[in-house]
Design an enzyme around this catalytic site. Structure first.
Site, PDB file in Angstrom:
ATOM      1  N   HIS A  37       0.690  -1.152   0.087  1.00  0.00           N
ATOM      2  CA  HIS A  37       0.038   0.024  -0.074  1.00  0.00           C
ATOM      3  C   HIS A  37       0.823   1.156   0.029  1.00  0.00           C
ATOM      4  O   HIS A  37       0.579   2.321  -0.775  1.00  0.00           O
ATOM      5  CB  HIS A  37      -0.760   0.091   1.307  1.00  0.00           C
ATOM      6  CG  HIS A  37      -2.063  -1.121   1.270  1.00  0.00           C
ATOM      7  ND1 HIS A  37      -1.982  -2.077   2.408  1.00  0.00           N
ATOM      8  CD2 HIS A  37      -3.081  -1.159   0.598  1.00  0.00           C
ATOM      9  CE1 HIS A  37      -2.927  -2.798   1.980  1.00  0.00           C
ATOM     10  NE2 HIS A  37      -3.646  -2.094   0.952  1.00  0.00           N
ATOM     11  N   GLN A 153      -9.724  -6.216 -10.750  1.00  0.00           N
ATOM     12  CA  GLN A 153     -10.303  -5.268 -10.090  1.00  0.00           C
ATOM     13  C   GLN A 153      -9.750  -3.931 -10.653  1.00  0.00           C
ATOM     14  O   GLN A 153     -10.760  -2.971 -11.089  1.00  0.00           O
ATOM     15  CB  GLN A 153      -9.963  -5.218  -8.716  1.00  0.00           C
ATOM     16  CG  GLN A 153     -10.292  -3.870  -8.087  1.00  0.00           C
ATOM     17  CD  GLN A 153     -10.107  -3.875  -6.306  1.00  0.00           C
ATOM     18  OE1 GLN A 153     -10.809  -4.253  -5.589  1.00  0.00           O
ATOM     19  NE2 GLN A 153      -8.768  -3.336  -5.905  1.00  0.00           N
TER      20      GLN A 153
HETATM   21  O1  PAF Z   1      -8.561  -3.307  -3.043  1.00  0.00           O
HETATM   22  C1  PAF Z   1      -9.315  -2.777  -2.140  1.00  0.00           C
HETATM   23  O2  PAF Z   1      -8.651  -2.859  -1.077  1.00  0.00           O
HETATM   24  C2  PAF Z   1     -10.772  -2.731  -2.174  1.00  0.00           C
HETATM   25  O3  PAF Z   1     -11.283  -3.767  -2.953  1.00  0.00           O
HETATM   26  C3  PAF Z   1     -10.793  -1.135  -2.529  1.00  0.00           C
HETATM   27  C4  PAF Z   1     -10.552  -0.897  -3.998  1.00  0.00           C
HETATM   28  C5  PAF Z   1     -10.369  -0.331  -1.457  1.00  0.00           C
HETATM   29  C6  PAF Z   1     -12.461  -1.198  -2.399  1.00  0.00           C
HETATM   30  O4  PAF Z   1     -13.117  -1.163  -1.344  1.00  0.00           O
END
Ligand code: PAF
Length: 267
Positions: A37, A153
Site C-alpha cells: 500500500h 479489479q
Molecule cells: O482493493 C481494495 O482494497 C478494495 O477492493 C477497494 C478498492 C479499496 C474497494 O473497497
C-alpha cells in the site's frame, strides 16, 4: 496530515485543496496497510500534489459467508504508517457516509468483471464498483492508484471510470513482493506456520507459466496445479491465462485463506 472522519469533514478538506489549485492523488484501501500500500501512496505522490487515502472495509464486496467481520483492522497502526509516506489527507468514512440509503442502489460492474473472480465471488465487483464510484464522487481526485495484485479489479475500475466519463486517471501500481516473491496482501496476516512457505509456491508457479512458450502453457498449468496441491493448497479456484490482459492469474485456498496473484506473460 488531515484526518476526515465524516463526509462533511472530507468535503471541507477537499474544497480547501482545490481552492489552493492543488491536484489530488487518491489511494482507496481497506486498511491493514503493508508496504505494498505504501508503495501505491508513493506512486500517487509522484503524480499529484496531495496524496489522499481512504480506509473503509466495504461490506458490499463481502458475501455473508466471507471474512468481513474478521478482516484485519488496525486504524491506529495504519495512521502511523501513513504519516511516514507524506499522506496529506485520510478519509475514514462511516457506513452512513458511504451508504446513506442502505445498499440497495449499486453500480453494476462491466465486462471486465466476467469470469475469474466473479465465478467464485459473484457479488464482489458490483460491491467494489459501487464503493469506488462513491469514493470518487466524494474525494474528487485527479488521479487514483490501485494495486496490480488485484488485476481484474483494476480492469473493472478502469472500465467503470471510462463508462461513467469520469476525468480521473487510473494508474496500476506494480505488485510488491517479499524477498521470496510472495505478493504482499492484508490477508497474509491469516497465514501461520508452514502456510507462509506454501504460499510462496504461488509466485513460482505463476513464473513457470508466464515464462514458457505458448505451446507449453497448458502442460505447465496442469503441472502448476499439481505443485500447488502438493504444497498444501486445498482448492485451486483458477490458474489461467487471460490473453486480452497478457497475464496469468491465480486464486487458491490455503486452509481458510484465499490468496490471489498474477503475473505478466513474458515468453
Ligand atoms: O482493493 C481494495 O482494497 C478494495 O477492493 C477497494 C478498492 C479499496 C474497494 O473497497
Amino acid at each position: 496530515m488531515i484526518i476526515a472522519r465524516s463526509l462533511e469533514e472530507l468535503q471541507s478538506a477537499v474544497d480547501a485543496i482545490k481552492a489552493g489549485g492543488k491536484t489530488v492523488g487518491f489511494v482507496p484501501t481497506m486498511g491493514a496497510l503493508h508496504d505494498g500500500h505504501l508503495g501505491l501512496m508513493k506512486l500517487a505522490a509522484s503524480k499529484a500534489d496531495v496524496v489522499s487515502v481512504s480506509i473503509y472495509v466495504n461490506p458490499t464486496q463481502f458475501a455473508p459467508n466471507e471474512d468481513f467481520d474478521s478482516y484485519p483492522r488496525d486504524v491506529d497502526g495504519d495512521l502511523a504508517k501513513l504519516q511516514t509516506v507524506g499522506v496529506g489527507l485520510v478519509y475514514l468514512p462511516r457506513t452512513e457516509d458511504m451508504y446513506p440509503n442502505g445498499t440497495e442502489i449499486t453500480v453494476k460492474a462491466g465486462r471486465a468483471a466476467q469470469g475469474l473472480e466473479s465465478d467464485f465471488r459473484p457479488h464482489f465487483f458490483d460491491g467494489v464498483a459501487t464503493v469506488v464510484h462513491r469514493l470518487f464522487m466524494q474525494m474528487r481526485p485527479d488521479v487514483a492508484v490501485f494495486g496490480e495484485k488485484d488485476y481484474q479489479q483494476l480492469q473493472v475500475i478502469k472500465e467503470m471510470t471510462e463508462a461513467e466519463n469520469l476525468t480521473i486517471e487510473i494508474i496500476g501500481g506494480e505488485t510488491a513482493r517479499d524477498a521470496e516473491g510472495l505478493a504482499l496482501s492484508s490477508r497474509n496476516a491469516y497465514l501461520f506456520g508452514t502456510e507462509i512457505a506454501s504460499a510462496r509456491i504461488l509466485n513460482r508457479v505463476l513464473r513457470d507459466v508466464a515464462t514458457v512458450n505458448e505451446n507449453e502453457r497448458a502442460a505447465t498449468i496442469e503441472n502448476g496445479i499439481r505443485k500447488l496441491k502438493d504444497a498444501g493448497f486445498d482448492k485451486i479456484d483458477y490458474l489461467t491465462i487471460k490473453p486480452e490482459w497478457d497475464r496469468v492469474l491465480v486464486a487458491a485456498w490455503l486452509g481458510k485463506t484465499r490468496l490471489i496473484d498474477n503475473m505478466a506473460l513474458s515468453a
